[in-house]
Design a protein around this motif. Sequence first.
Motif, PDB file in Angstrom:
ATOM      1  N   ARG A 100       0.882  -0.980   0.089  1.00 32.34           N
ATOM      2  CA  ARG A 100       0.085  -0.073  -0.243  1.00 32.34           C
ATOM      3  C   ARG A 100       0.831   1.147   0.162  1.00 32.34           C
ATOM      4  O   ARG A 100       2.150   1.438   0.292  1.00 32.34           O
ATOM      5  N   ILE A 101       0.261   2.423  -0.578  1.00 31.36           N
ATOM      6  CA  ILE A 101       1.101   3.204  -0.634  1.00 31.36           C
ATOM      7  C   ILE A 101       0.962   4.209   0.510  1.00 31.36           C
ATOM      8  O   ILE A 101       0.113   4.088   1.461  1.00 31.36           O
ATOM      9  N   PRO A 102       2.273   5.108   0.594  1.00 27.78           N
ATOM     10  CA  PRO A 102       1.808   6.115   2.502  1.00 27.78           C
ATOM     11  C   PRO A 102       1.292   6.882   2.322  1.00 27.78           C
ATOM     12  O   PRO A 102       0.357   7.216   1.567  1.00 27.78           O
ATOM     13  N   GLU A 103       0.714   7.186   3.463  1.00 31.69           N
ATOM     14  CA  GLU A 103      -0.436   8.263   3.695  1.00 31.69           C
ATOM     15  C   GLU A 103       0.603   9.686   3.742  1.00 31.69           C
ATOM     16  O   GLU A 103      -0.744  10.643   3.125  1.00 31.69           O
ATOM     17  N   GLU A 104       1.537   9.947   3.791  1.00 35.63           N
ATOM     18  CA  GLU A 104       1.829  10.897   3.437  1.00 35.63           C
ATOM     19  C   GLU A 104       3.613  11.325   2.579  1.00 35.63           C
ATOM     20  O   GLU A 104       4.140  10.118   2.881  1.00 35.63           O
ATOM     21  N   ILE A 105       3.965  12.293   1.614  1.00 34.29           N
ATOM     22  CA  ILE A 105       4.924  12.028   1.759  1.00 34.29           C
ATOM     23  C   ILE A 105       5.768  13.779   1.504  1.00 34.29           C
ATOM     24  O   ILE A 105       5.010  14.534   1.680  1.00 34.29           O
ATOM     25  N   TRP A 106       6.974  13.211   2.046  1.00 38.16           N
ATOM     26  CA  TRP A 106       7.785  14.545   2.726  1.00 38.16           C
ATOM     27  C   TRP A 106       8.834  15.035   1.883  1.00 38.16           C
ATOM     28  O   TRP A 106       9.132  14.322   1.327  1.00 38.16           O
ATOM     29  N   LEU A 107       8.615  15.910   1.648  1.00 40.47           N
ATOM     30  CA  LEU A 107      10.514  16.313   0.315  1.00 40.47           C
ATOM     31  C   LEU A 107      11.605  16.957   2.225  1.00 40.47           C
ATOM     32  O   LEU A 107      11.180  17.387   3.295  1.00 40.47           O
ATOM     33  N   THR A 108      12.637  16.744   2.165  1.00 40.54           N
ATOM     34  CA  THR A 108      13.099  16.808   2.737  1.00 40.54           C
ATOM     35  C   THR A 108      14.509  17.616   2.113  1.00 40.54           C
ATOM     36  O   THR A 108      15.026  17.557   1.129  1.00 40.54           O
ATOM     37  N   ALA A 109      15.651  18.227   3.041  1.00 39.97           N
ATOM     38  CA  ALA A 109      16.725  18.925   2.376  1.00 39.97           C
ATOM     39  C   ALA A 109      17.872  17.886   2.476  1.00 39.97           C
ATOM     40  O   ALA A 109      19.536  18.639   2.220  1.00 39.97           O
ATOM     41  N   GLU A 110      17.685  16.705   2.418  1.00 37.32           N
ATOM     42  CA  GLU A 110      18.669  15.867   2.164  1.00 37.32           C
ATOM     43  C   GLU A 110      19.297  14.964   0.844  1.00 37.32           C
ATOM     44  O   GLU A 110      17.940  14.908   0.363  1.00 37.32           O
ATOM     45  N   VAL A 111      20.483  14.312   0.882  1.00 41.63           N
ATOM     46  CA  VAL A 111      20.901  13.927  -0.339  1.00 41.63           C
ATOM     47  C   VAL A 111      20.242  12.298  -0.141  1.00 41.63           C
ATOM     48  O   VAL A 111      21.318  11.610   0.206  1.00 41.63           O
ATOM     49  N   ASN A 112      19.342  12.105   0.262  1.00 35.76           N
ATOM     50  CA  ASN A 112      18.448  10.564   0.569  1.00 35.76           C
ATOM     51  C   ASN A 112      17.091  10.870   0.579  1.00 35.76           C
ATOM     52  O   ASN A 112      16.193  11.687   0.617  1.00 35.76           O
ATOM     53  N   ALA A 113      16.753   8.855   0.804  1.00 34.89           N
ATOM     54  CA  ALA A 113      15.037   8.895   0.978  1.00 34.89           C
ATOM     55  C   ALA A 113      14.779   8.535   1.795  1.00 34.89           C
ATOM     56  O   ALA A 113      16.558   7.309   2.024  1.00 34.89           O
ATOM     57  N   ALA A 114      14.517   8.355   2.304  1.00 36.46           N
ATOM     58  CA  ALA A 114      13.142   7.134   3.247  1.00 36.46           C
ATOM     59  C   ALA A 114      11.993   6.855   3.460  1.00 36.46           C
ATOM     60  O   ALA A 114      11.162   7.408   3.289  1.00 36.46           O
ATOM     61  N   VAL A 115      12.142   5.885   4.450  1.00 38.28           N
ATOM     62  CA  VAL A 115      10.327   5.414   4.651  1.00 38.28           C
ATOM     63  C   VAL A 115      10.694   5.562   6.411  1.00 38.28           C
ATOM     64  O   VAL A 115      11.272   4.992   6.857  1.00 38.28           O
ATOM     65  N   GLN A 116       9.441   5.423   7.123  1.00 32.68           N
ATOM     66  CA  GLN A 116       8.849   5.264   8.432  1.00 32.68           C
ATOM     67  C   GLN A 116       7.520   4.627   8.250  1.00 32.68           C
ATOM     68  O   GLN A 116       6.831   5.108   7.522  1.00 32.68           O
ATOM     69  N   GLU A 117       7.095   4.271   9.076  1.00 31.68           N
ATOM     70  CA  GLU A 117       6.134   3.683   9.922  1.00 31.68           C
ATOM     71  C   GLU A 117       6.169   3.143  10.850  1.00 31.68           C
ATOM     72  O   GLU A 117       6.303   2.882  11.944  1.00 31.68           O
ATOM     73  N   GLU A 118       5.125   4.012  11.665  1.00 30.87           N
ATOM     74  CA  GLU A 118       4.127   4.304  12.560  1.00 30.87           C
ATOM     75  C   GLU A 118       3.535   2.615  12.878  1.00 30.87           C
ATOM     76  O   GLU A 118       2.456   2.353  13.262  1.00 30.87           O
ATOM     77  N   SER A 119       4.652   2.070  13.015  1.00 31.54           N
ATOM     78  CA  SER A 119       3.752   0.145  13.683  1.00 31.54           C
ATOM     79  C   SER A 119       3.356   0.422  14.906  1.00 31.54           C
ATOM     80  O   SER A 119       3.565   0.499  15.630  1.00 31.54           O
ATOM     81  N   ARG A 120       2.296  -0.817  15.402  1.00 32.77           N
ATOM     82  CA  ARG A 120       1.996  -1.145  16.434  1.00 32.77           C
ATOM     83  C   ARG A 120       2.435  -2.993  17.028  1.00 32.77           C
ATOM     84  O   ARG A 120       2.524  -3.931  16.020  1.00 32.77           O
TER      85      ARG A 120
END
Length: 611
Positions: A100-120
Amino acid sequence: MNTIRAGFSLAMLAGFFVLAAVQVAGLVALVVLLSTVMAGLVAVKLLWPIFAATTWAVGRGVWRAVRSRPEPPTGLPLPADRAPMLWATVRELAAEARTRIPEEIWLTAEVNAAVQEESRLLGLAGGRRRLYVGLPLLQTMTVGQMRAVLAHELGHYSARHTRLSAPAYRGRLVIAHTLDRIGPHNPAGWLFRAYARLYLLVDRAGSRRQELEADLASARAAGADAAAGALREIRVLDAAWDFFMDQYVRLGWESGYAPADLFAGFGALVAARRDELDDLRAHEPDDSGTRWDTHPPLSERLAALTAAPRMAAPLDTRPAAMLLADIAEAGRALQQVAIDSGERALLPWPELTAAALAAQLQREADAIFRVIARTTGRPAAGPADVVDSIAAGQLTTIAQPFFPTATRREVGPLFAEPLETLLRLAALRSGVARWWHSWSGPAEFRGVRGDELPLGKIATLAVTPGGLQAALAELAALGVDVRRAAPADTAPSTFGSALVGGLANVRADGVEHDLFVLTTGLVLVANPGKSDNGRQRMRDLLGTTTAVSLAERNRFVAFEEIESARIGKQIPLDAELVLYSGATLRLRERWSSDELDDDSRKRLVSLLENV
């Protein structure tokens, strides 16, 4: 597989608490045993520090870990209307990755990409997802490369890697906070540190395996060639970003200036230095890596992608900037939320470069004037003093401190170099010269119309016997007023200082201080406290302020002010510093003194030996 990994991570964390319980039980048994041969109170007093360190440190570590939450990168949320093509690309790649797609996409000032998940449920159940994309990647990559980067991050989702981040994060915090609370001299910390190394080895090995799995997911969704190209390009862009920040941003930042459009500058630099970056792209990485790395060596990742199945689809070479509706506007908006410029003046790039280099030139000239003032015995020195000294035949006298190993015959001509610095400042303040900004190379010091100024030749003429008056005449013809090269700061400053170490509870002339070591000098903080928690005390202090701020509020001894240093012993440190003022400063370290980090003393000794 996800359940097994989560269980293994929790088992490793549980082992840490078992170790703590075993230590506590062993200490209780030892107290009972010792009480049979000595007074019970004496046995308790002997072992209480170890017992207290174990129970308090573990309890404190658990409490702080439970309350802590991973902080997301500072960035700019990207709703679908501001980046419709980016969202469409993410949806397409998520469908191919069967996640499933992420609920949010954020732009950052880094030369990188990352993902996060608020798992339970300790990572067994998923939660809200966020995808972070670095604007520098979108500025400089192709669409094909960007698709590979996004597919890699979505691969972490499809393999459920992000669900393990919560228990792994908690485990690292518990161990880190526990070790921070146990002093380096307490035996209770020895077993904890050994177990922490084991925990991190296992954690890092799992992280490297996950990166390889995500690389293969990227190859399946975007193609192995695109995935390999993206990995190579991130290495190049990361080096370009570091160069950009160091050579263009940092100098102005430290001088009180910030770029009005940071990211536009990075895009301009990458475009202007394409040939240099192509040379970097042409060289394969030579990186062996270590077992402590979170990512496998790039060469290993590229080898795995070489063995992956190939796709027949052509690479999309369109600029990735098209994935945003307006990347220039996005860059300016991101800078407002991600870059805290404080009270710095925001300037366009050419003006920022000129202002920052002018400030640097002033600092270099001030340092020269301070040396001449010490040499001539004056409270301060200016351009008139330099001219008068040369005219009076004292060139050798004022030049010798700049070149202590040169002969008296050599120092006169050598002084042309520092003199040129003073002439540059005079030309700048006279309004006949300026710094010219360039993205393709270093900024150049030229006349206001872009013409070259022969200041180096004039400086050489001035230090030639009988050449001073001719040199002054040439300067006047150019419109340069030597008197305009006035000093601005007669005392050493902490400008450009970086913290390189610290020693707790060092006696300075008989009074205890915490000693912080900067690249420019020593900061002495008086009446620090007990020596049994020196390392943590210094870290706590640096958590609330900067070393430069400490230098402004406490005694600061610049290396520039030290005439000589005699080191009697290195461990514990015993050194005597002789200042140009004639005063001496005796530094004596205790055997029980703590270092801010394990190499602090070694760095301090090295700096003192090179005074």
